[in-house]
Design a protein around this motif. Structure first.
Motif, short mmCIF file in Angstrom:
data_model
loop_
_atom_site.label_atom_id
_atom_site.label_comp_id
_atom_site.label_asym_id
_atom_site.label_seq_id
_atom_site.Cartn_x
_atom_site.Cartn_y
_atom_site.Cartn_z
N UNK A 1 -5.25 -1.54 4.02
CA UNK A 1 -4.06 -1.07 4.73
C UNK A 1 -2.81 -1.77 4.21
N UNK A 2 -2.91 -3.08 3.99
CA UNK A 2 -1.76 -3.82 3.45
C UNK A 2 -1.39 -3.27 2.08
N UNK A 3 -2.38 -3.09 1.23
CA UNK A 3 -2.09 -2.64 -0.13
C UNK A 3 -1.41 -1.27 -0.13
N UNK A 4 -1.89 -0.36 0.73
CA UNK A 4 -1.33 0.99 0.74
C UNK A 4 0.01 1.05 1.46
N UNK A 5 0.06 0.50 2.69
CA UNK A 5 1.25 0.66 3.53
C UNK A 5 2.40 -0.24 3.11
N UNK A 6 2.10 -1.34 2.41
CA UNK A 6 3.15 -2.30 2.06
C UNK A 6 3.40 -2.34 0.56
N UNK A 7 2.37 -2.22 -0.26
CA UNK A 7 2.52 -2.42 -1.69
C UNK A 7 2.73 -1.13 -2.48
N UNK A 8 2.63 0.04 -1.83
CA UNK A 8 2.85 1.30 -2.54
C UNK A 8 4.02 2.05 -1.93
#
Length: 210
Positions: free
Chosen positions: A31-38
């Protein structure tokens, strides 16, 4: 041979709890990678956040009271239940409740303030990292502590009430402009992972609803 050892983390219900802990932790990271890093994740997150503000006019006063009020009220209840558990010498649920609350809150704040970053990927809302939500983490962990400490057995419908309280904490943080939807969901995943791992390690007995 290891799987046959009584109480092993590699077999039985404890193994299932460990697998859930890992799955929820992976969900948190994903979730962090998708919602914050993309860029796509940030855009979708802010769109849901903006849509939630349509409820702001009706729910803002309630959300403003619930956001600090829920952790405080549930915390007081946990203190009472903790005292009862100590009096009855139910040390294992008491220890688990304390570990879950402390580890979840400290880990949440450490990740948000010192570990995780929010890169600038366009004009997609404020750029300060708010992942995960400290208020939602505290409220969710305290709800779990309440379930663990409730004597002698959970009343029927307790899990539904607990879920409703956690949902209210999430909605209050989002509608009140404090956190994005991903922040609130991340807090629930974080507490869920800490809870499963703690219960596995401390062998906390499960109490079914009466």
């Amino acid at each position: 041979m290891t799987a046959s050892v009584p109480g092993s983390l590699l077999s039985g219900p404890r193994a299932l709890l460990v697998r859930w802990a890992v799955a929820l932790a992976v969900g948190f990271v994903a979730l962090y990678w998708w919602a914050v890093r993309t860029s796509a994740g940030q855009r979708q997150d802010i769109l849901v956040f903006a849509d939630a503000q349509a409820l702001n006019q009706a729910l803002a006063p309630v959300a403003g009271a619930l956001r600090p009020g829920l952790p405080t009220a549930i915390g007081l209840l946990v203190l009472v239940l903790g005292a009862i558990s100590a009096y009855r010498r139910h040390w294992r649920p008491l220890a688990a409740a304390a570990v879950i609350v402390l580890v979840s809150v400290v880990l949440s704040e450490t990740l948000k303030e010192d570990v995780l970053e929010r890169p600038y990927l366009g004009d997609l809302g404020y750029t300060v990292n708010s992942f995960p939500s400290g208020h939602v983490t505290a409220a969710t962990a305290l709800v779990v502590a309440t379930l663990l400490l409730w004597p002698p057995a959970l009343p029927r419908g307790a899990l539904w009430v607990a879920g409703g309280v956690v949902l209210a904490a999430c909605v209050a943080s989002v509608v009140g402009h404090a956190h994005r939807p991903s922040d609130a969901l991340a807090s629930v995943l974080l507490v869920g992972s800490v809870t499963c791992l703690t219960c596995a390690l401390l062998r906390v007995p499960r109490t079914a609803p009466a």
